[in-house]
Design a protein around this motif. Structure first.
Motif, PDB file in Angstrom:
ATOM      1  N   ILE A 427      59.064 -75.981 -12.258  1.00 46.25           N
ATOM      2  CA  ILE A 427      60.065 -75.061 -11.733  1.00 46.25           C
ATOM      3  C   ILE A 427      61.392 -75.792 -11.543  1.00 46.25           C
ATOM      4  O   ILE A 427      61.444 -76.872 -10.938  1.00 46.25           O
ATOM      5  CB  ILE A 427      59.596 -74.453 -10.402  1.00 46.25           C
ATOM      6  N   ASN A 428      62.451 -75.187 -12.039  1.00 47.72           N
ATOM      7  CA  ASN A 428      63.809 -75.705 -11.845  1.00 47.72           C
ATOM      8  C   ASN A 428      64.772 -74.536 -11.986  1.00 47.72           C
ATOM      9  O   ASN A 428      65.112 -74.117 -13.093  1.00 47.72           O
ATOM     10  CB  ASN A 428      64.127 -76.804 -12.860  1.00 47.72           C
ATOM     11  N   ALA A 429      65.217 -73.968 -10.847  1.00 49.30           N
ATOM     12  CA  ALA A 429      66.046 -72.760 -10.887  1.00 49.30           C
ATOM     13  C   ALA A 429      67.067 -72.807  -9.755  1.00 49.30           C
ATOM     14  O   ALA A 429      66.923 -73.570  -8.787  1.00 49.30           O
ATOM     15  CB  ALA A 429      65.176 -71.510 -10.778  1.00 49.30           C
ATOM     16  N   GLN A 430      68.092 -71.958  -9.881  1.00 47.22           N
ATOM     17  CA  GLN A 430      69.208 -71.979  -8.939  1.00 47.22           C
ATOM     18  C   GLN A 430      69.596 -70.553  -8.532  1.00 47.22           C
ATOM     19  O   GLN A 430      69.353 -69.587  -9.256  1.00 47.22           O
ATOM     20  CB  GLN A 430      70.449 -72.666  -9.553  1.00 47.22           C
ATOM     21  N   MET A 431      70.223 -70.456  -7.362  1.00 46.32           N
ATOM     22  CA  MET A 431      70.785 -69.200  -6.873  1.00 46.32           C
ATOM     23  C   MET A 431      72.098 -69.495  -6.171  1.00 46.32           C
ATOM     24  O   MET A 431      72.222 -70.515  -5.470  1.00 46.32           O
ATOM     25  CB  MET A 431      69.836 -68.511  -5.904  1.00 46.32           C
ATOM     26  N   ALA A 432      73.096 -68.624  -6.331  1.00 44.00           N
ATOM     27  CA  ALA A 432      74.383 -68.768  -5.661  1.00 44.00           C
ATOM     28  C   ALA A 432      74.893 -67.397  -5.260  1.00 44.00           C
ATOM     29  O   ALA A 432      74.688 -66.411  -5.975  1.00 44.00           O
ATOM     30  CB  ALA A 432      75.394 -69.473  -6.562  1.00 44.00           C
ATOM     31  N   ALA A 433      75.548 -67.320  -4.107  1.00 44.19           N
ATOM     32  CA  ALA A 433      76.112 -66.065  -3.626  1.00 44.19           C
ATOM     33  C   ALA A 433      77.396 -66.376  -2.871  1.00 44.19           C
ATOM     34  O   ALA A 433      77.488 -67.375  -2.153  1.00 44.19           O
ATOM     35  CB  ALA A 433      75.132 -65.331  -2.711  1.00 44.19           C
ATOM     36  N   LEU A 434      78.390 -65.506  -3.024  1.00 47.83           N
ATOM     37  CA  LEU A 434      79.671 -65.675  -2.347  1.00 47.83           C
ATOM     38  C   LEU A 434      80.231 -64.302  -2.018  1.00 47.83           C
ATOM     39  O   LEU A 434      80.318 -63.434  -2.889  1.00 47.83           O
ATOM     40  CB  LEU A 434      80.660 -66.449  -3.222  1.00 47.83           C
ATOM     41  N   GLU A 435      80.623 -64.117  -0.756  1.00 46.02           N
ATOM     42  CA  GLU A 435      81.273 -62.887  -0.318  1.00 46.02           C
ATOM     43  C   GLU A 435      82.554 -63.231   0.421  1.00 46.02           C
ATOM     44  O   GLU A 435      82.547 -64.058   1.345  1.00 46.02           O
ATOM     45  CB  GLU A 435      80.360 -62.066   0.601  1.00 46.02           C
ATOM     46  N   LEU A 436      83.658 -62.611   0.030  1.00 48.41           N
ATOM     47  CA  LEU A 436      84.958 -62.785   0.673  1.00 48.41           C
ATOM     48  C   LEU A 436      85.435 -61.423   1.148  1.00 48.41           C
ATOM     49  O   LEU A 436      85.292 -60.417   0.437  1.00 48.41           O
ATOM     50  CB  LEU A 436      85.974 -63.384  -0.297  1.00 48.41           C
ATOM     51  N   SER A 437      86.007 -61.382   2.333  1.00 49.54           N
ATOM     52  CA  SER A 437      86.505 -60.108   2.855  1.00 49.54           C
ATOM     53  C   SER A 437      87.717 -60.357   3.747  1.00 49.54           C
ATOM     54  O   SER A 437      87.892 -61.444   4.307  1.00 49.54           O
ATOM     55  CB  SER A 437      85.419 -59.369   3.634  1.00 49.54           C
ATOM     56  N   VAL A 438      88.526 -59.313   3.867  1.00 48.67           N
ATOM     57  CA  VAL A 438      89.721 -59.346   4.707  1.00 48.67           C
ATOM     58  C   VAL A 438      89.757 -58.075   5.535  1.00 48.67           C
ATOM     59  O   VAL A 438      89.541 -56.967   5.001  1.00 48.67           O
ATOM     60  CB  VAL A 438      91.002 -59.467   3.857  1.00 48.67           C
ATOM     61  N   ASP A 439      90.012 -58.217   6.838  1.00 46.39           N
ATOM     62  CA  ASP A 439      90.123 -57.071   7.730  1.00 46.39           C
ATOM     63  C   ASP A 439      91.591 -56.683   7.882  1.00 46.39           C
ATOM     64  O   ASP A 439      92.441 -57.545   8.178  1.00 46.39           O
ATOM     65  CB  ASP A 439      89.533 -57.386   9.102  1.00 46.39           C
ATOM     66  N   VAL A 440      91.864 -55.420   7.683  1.00 47.11           N
ATOM     67  CA  VAL A 440      93.189 -54.867   7.915  1.00 47.11           C
ATOM     68  C   VAL A 440      93.034 -53.713   8.902  1.00 47.11           C
ATOM     69  O   VAL A 440      92.665 -52.593   8.519  1.00 47.11           O
ATOM     70  CB  VAL A 440      93.841 -54.377   6.603  1.00 47.11           C
ATOM     71  N   ASP A 441      93.264 -54.028  10.174  1.00 50.67           N
ATOM     72  CA  ASP A 441      93.086 -53.053  11.236  1.00 50.67           C
ATOM     73  C   ASP A 441      91.651 -52.532  11.207  1.00 50.67           C
ATOM     74  O   ASP A 441      90.709 -53.287  11.393  1.00 50.67           O
ATOM     75  CB  ASP A 441      94.108 -51.932  11.093  1.00 50.67           C
ATOM     76  N   TRP A 442      91.431 -51.249  10.892  1.00 43.37           N
ATOM     77  CA  TRP A 442      90.099 -50.647  10.926  1.00 43.37           C
ATOM     78  C   TRP A 442      89.431 -50.635   9.555  1.00 43.37           C
ATOM     79  O   TRP A 442      88.391 -50.016   9.374  1.00 43.37           O
ATOM     80  CB  TRP A 442      90.189 -49.216  11.453  1.00 43.37           C
ATOM     81  N   LYS A 443      90.027 -51.347   8.600  1.00 46.99           N
ATOM     82  CA  LYS A 443      89.502 -51.372   7.227  1.00 46.99           C
ATOM     83  C   LYS A 443      89.086 -52.792   6.854  1.00 46.99           C
ATOM     84  O   LYS A 443      89.685 -53.771   7.302  1.00 46.99           O
ATOM     85  CB  LYS A 443      90.564 -50.864   6.240  1.00 46.99           C
ATOM     86  N   ARG A 444      88.062 -52.893   6.009  1.00 48.02           N
ATOM     87  CA  ARG A 444      87.618 -54.186   5.480  1.00 48.02           C
ATOM     88  C   ARG A 444      87.455 -54.077   3.968  1.00 48.02           C
ATOM     89  O   ARG A 444      86.746 -53.201   3.469  1.00 48.02           O
ATOM     90  CB  ARG A 444      86.308 -54.641   6.115  1.00 48.02           C
ATOM     91  N   TYR A 445      88.119 -54.980   3.256  1.00 55.84           N
ATOM     92  CA  TYR A 445      88.032 -55.051   1.801  1.00 55.84           C
ATOM     93  C   TYR A 445      87.155 -56.240   1.428  1.00 55.84           C
ATOM     94  O   TYR A 445      87.401 -57.374   1.886  1.00 55.84           O
ATOM     95  CB  TYR A 445      89.425 -55.196   1.187  1.00 55.84           C
ATOM     96  N   LYS A 446      86.138 -56.005   0.570  1.00 59.50           N
ATOM     97  CA  LYS A 446      85.166 -57.050   0.240  1.00 59.50           C
ATOM     98  C   LYS A 446      85.005 -57.194  -1.265  1.00 59.50           C
ATOM     99  O   LYS A 446      85.009 -56.197  -1.995  1.00 59.50           O
ATOM    100  CB  LYS A 446      83.795 -56.736   0.855  1.00 59.50           C
ATOM    101  N   VAL A 447      84.844 -58.424  -1.703  1.00 62.04           N
ATOM    102  CA  VAL A 447      84.393 -58.724  -3.062  1.00 62.04           C
ATOM    103  C   VAL A 447      83.303 -59.784  -2.944  1.00 62.04           C
ATOM    104  O   VAL A 447      83.336 -60.636  -2.052  1.00 62.04           O
ATOM    105  CB  VAL A 447      85.540 -59.221  -3.978  1.00 62.04           C
ATOM    106  N   SER A 448      82.317 -59.715  -3.834  1.00 52.44           N
ATOM    107  CA  SER A 448      81.222 -60.681  -3.778  1.00 52.44           C
ATOM    108  C   SER A 448      80.630 -60.854  -5.163  1.00 52.44           C
ATOM    109  O   SER A 448      80.826 -60.032  -6.061  1.00 52.44           O
ATOM    110  CB  SER A 448      80.143 -60.239  -2.782  1.00 52.44           C
ATOM    111  N   ALA A 449      79.882 -61.942  -5.310  1.00 52.86           N
ATOM    112  CA  ALA A 449      79.177 -62.241  -6.559  1.00 52.86           C
ATOM    113  C   ALA A 449      77.836 -62.859  -6.216  1.00 52.86           C
ATOM    114  O   ALA A 449      77.714 -63.619  -5.237  1.00 52.86           O
ATOM    115  CB  ALA A 449      79.997 -63.179  -7.440  1.00 52.86           C
ATOM    116  N   PHE A 450      76.828 -62.525  -7.017  1.00 56.08           N
ATOM    117  CA  PHE A 450      75.474 -63.050  -6.825  1.00 56.08           C
ATOM    118  C   PHE A 450      74.945 -63.506  -8.173  1.00 56.08           C
ATOM    119  O   PHE A 450      75.064 -62.802  -9.178  1.00 56.08           O
ATOM    120  CB  PHE A 450      74.557 -61.969  -6.231  1.00 56.08           C
ATOM    121  N   TYR A 451      74.341 -64.705  -8.166  1.00 56.69           N
ATOM    122  CA  TYR A 451      73.790 -65.274  -9.402  1.00 56.69           C
ATOM    123  C   TYR A 451      72.402 -65.819  -9.129  1.00 56.69           C
ATOM    124  O   TYR A 451      72.189 -66.588  -8.177  1.00 56.69           O
ATOM    125  CB  TYR A 451      74.691 -66.394  -9.927  1.00 56.69           C
ATOM    126  N   ALA A 452      71.420 -65.401  -9.937  1.00 61.78           N
ATOM    127  CA  ALA A 452      70.069 -65.968  -9.931  1.00 61.78           C
ATOM    128  C   ALA A 452      69.754 -66.371 -11.361  1.00 61.78           C
ATOM    129  O   ALA A 452      69.820 -65.543 -12.273  1.00 61.78           O
ATOM    130  CB  ALA A 452      69.047 -64.960  -9.413  1.00 61.78           C
TER     131      ALA A 452
END
Length: 620
Positions: A427-452
């Motif tokens: 067995i030799n495998a990898q996983m990566a995940a990243l989520e970035l977000s910004v809050d603007v008052d009552w709103k949140r904008y998010k982008v993310s990526a997931f790799y398996a």
């Protein structure tokens, strides 16, 4: 039939030992509390400082004034004169009190009930059914002695779901004259969980760790499922297309004891053992489950560091409810160690390093409905053992206005016979995940990526597809993502399991074994969260999904030229809290998956799949 390991007697003896230990602990602590009440020093008159357990002189003794550091326009001589006068006055009062027998302090034996609060206009007398005011069942008063409290939490979780997903028509179709391999695919599900949690604990937990705790959570489940196709709900095609099932389980039954303190800043080490809930990272990527085990945990350096060292000997799960069975050993062991560091690099960011070891022994097992799940019916079928080691680095927090959550895992080990590779694999495998977000008052904008990672050569003796232990990720949409929330079947296994992101070709993530020969996945996500009012929140989510490598799928279903694109996954969710608290939460969700080339090649359909559900959670 199920194969039951001969462990009920051993587990029952362990449970009885824990119960005897708990009873002796409660008896000794209650006795200690009683003796401390008898030997307690006199307390104050009924004031706010008494409620905190402090002491002040009686009314006829004037408190000694503290020396002031800075007194404007006062000389050192004046200060010394004032101190001498106060000292002489205090000495005279103490001598008079000793002569006439007047006590300096008034004893208060119960600081919880004997102190009457001031007559504020909003004071309301509590009742057992009222969780918002003083309540014995909510830990506001001790139930034993002076520092032993009971906390009761009751929750009913109700889910109604309608979905369309690929469903094999079985050996006998429910619809006459239907020749397609996959049937109608419509599904209706109703699930109700009634959960009651009792916590009996000792200690002043408002500002320091609990001295000990006993916790039990029984759960009663009722579930109904209609797939409108035969041979899916039960191994027998003679059964109907719907099913109603009930299950009672203990999702928590544990005893916790603080072992010792590490500093005078309440750094401590505690041990919890029994059936307990444990999540090994921030988002549940690798292991998140309620199961039988032991956890050693604590903190260091004024809570800047937290650590866990956990061992689990997993219990089998009921197939239809996914709750624990009683005294049925899974024949699988999981070891976890993780270390958290708060304010790493910057204030507001927490980092974590972790190690997982999954030892899944060879076994043969049939699920509740009669389907074989260990070993999986893919490729060459024979019992095999999986030993997998995970090294991980995750983080959660913010850098300035930018919120960040990330994970990176490397898994290595050995599968002594992978059914798709038809040989032992490294067995030799990898996983990566990243989520970035910004809050603007009552709103949140998010982008993310997931790799398996996926396996490009399934027959070469190396397993390069990433798989988890028992995951439940809250990422890339979570329940508001069709790919994440639904379990999609494929030839006796599942392309992806319910509440998972990894296309691991396992029959079940709770009953099946990890499979590291799989296609892997790449997910790009964009989301928008908005809190329109304090009661109403909306979640808008979209994912683009793609297989990393389709060689494993081509080998498994014996079909060449399967493309990599999976499809576009999108959804909308509404979360409503009518009472501005978490006592009642109503969730509505509508999601869909529009298939692209790779998904169409596998299932021979271009139809958009959908899922809608309504959930009502009531908590006392």
């Amino acid at each position: 039939m199920k194969n039951l390991n001969k462990t009920p007697r051993r587990l029952l003896l362990q449970a009885l030992s824990l119960l005897l230990l708990f009873c002796s602990l409660v008896w000794s602590q209650t006795a200690s509390d009683s003796s401390s009440v008898k030997k307690s020093k006199p307390a104050l008159n009924k004031t706010a400082t008494q409620k905190r357990g402090a002491r002040t002189p009686a009314k006829n003794v004037k408190p000694r004034a503290k020396p002031r550091k800075e007194v404007a326009n006062a000389s050192r001589r004046n200060l010394e004169a004032e101190e001498e006068e106060e000292t002489e006055e205090t000495a005279k009062l103490e001598q008079a009190a000793a002569t006439d027998g007047t006590p300096h302090f008034v004893p208060i034996t119960d600081r919880w009930r004997d102190i009457t609060p001031p007559p504020y206009e909003l004071n309301v007398k509590g009742h057992w059914y009222d969780p918002y005011n003083q309540n014995l069942l909510k830990g506001d008063y001790p139930i034993l002695g002076r520092n032993t409290f009971l906390l009761l939490t009751a929750t009913t979780d109700n889910l109604v779901e309608a979905a369309n997903l690929p469903t094999p028509s079985g050996v006998s179709t429910a619809v006459p004259q239907q020749a397609n391999f996959f049937g109608t695919g419509d599904r209706i599900a109703l699930i109700e969980n009634l959960r009651v949690t009792l916590e009996l604990y000792h200690g002043s937990a408002a500002y320091r760790p609990r001295d000990w705790e006993f916790r039990v959570t029984p759960v009663f489940n009722v579930n109904f499922l209609d797939l409108r196709e035969r041979n899916n709900l039960n191994i027998s095609a003679r059964r109907t297309t719907n099913r109603t099932d009930r299950q009672f389980a203990l999702q928590e039954l544990s005893l916790e004891k603080k072992l010792f303190d590490l500093s005078d800043h309440y750094d401590f080490v505690s041990l919890r053992a029994g059936i307990l809930r444990f999540g090994s990272d921030f988002r549940g990527f690798i292991f998140n489950d309620n199961n039988l085990g032991a956890r050693l945990f604590g903190n260091l350096h004024s809570n800047h560091y937290q650590f866990n060292a956990a061992y689990f000997g997993l219990l089998e799960k009921d197939t239809n409810s996914e709750l624990n069975t009683l005294f049925d050993d899974r024949n699988q062991e999981v070891y976890v160690f993780n270390l958290y560091r708060q304010d790493l690099f910057t204030l507001g960011y927490t980092g974590q390093v972790s190690f997982h070891y999954n030892k899944d022994r060879a076994s043969t097992y049939y699920d509740t409905n009669g389907f074989p799940v260990r070993p999986a019916l893919i490729g060459a079928t024979r019992p095999h053992e999986v030993n997998a080691y995970y090294l991980g680095w995750t983080g959660d927090g913010h850098f300035g206005r930018l919120n960040i959550n990330h994970a990176l895992y490397q898994v290595f080990g050995r599968d002594d016979f992978n059914p798709i590779a038809n040989q032992p694999t490294t067995i030799n495998a990898q996983m990566a995940a990243l989520e970035l977000s910004v809050d603007v008052d009552w709103k949140r904008y998010k982008v993310s990526a997931f790799y398996a990672s996926g396996d490009p050569k399934p027959m070469d003796g190396y397993a390069n597809g990433f798989d988890t232990i028992v995951d439940q990720p809250v990422f890339a949409g979570g329940p508001f993502s069709y790919w994440n929330f639904q379990g999609i079947n494929l030839l006796g296994v599942r392309l992806v399991n319910r509440q998972s992101l990894v296309p691991n070709l396992r029959p079940s993530k709770t009953e099946g074994q990890a499979n590291f020969v799989n296609p892997g996945v790449l997910i790009f996500n964009a989301a928008f969260d908005a809190e329109w009012t304090p009661k109403l929140k909306s979640v808008l989510n979209a994912n683009y999904l793609r297989f990393v490598n389709t060689a494993t799928l081509q080998q498994f279903i014996n079909q060449p030229n399967i493309r990599n694109d999976i499809g576009l996954d999108y959804g909308l969710g509404l979360i409503y809290r009518p009472f501005l608290n978490n006592q009642a939460i109503i969730t509505l969700s509508a999601t869909a998956l529009t298939p692209f080339g790779g998904f169409q090649d596998i299932y021979q359909s271009q139809r958009t799949l959908y899922s809608v559900f309504a959930s009502v959670v009531l908590t006392y």
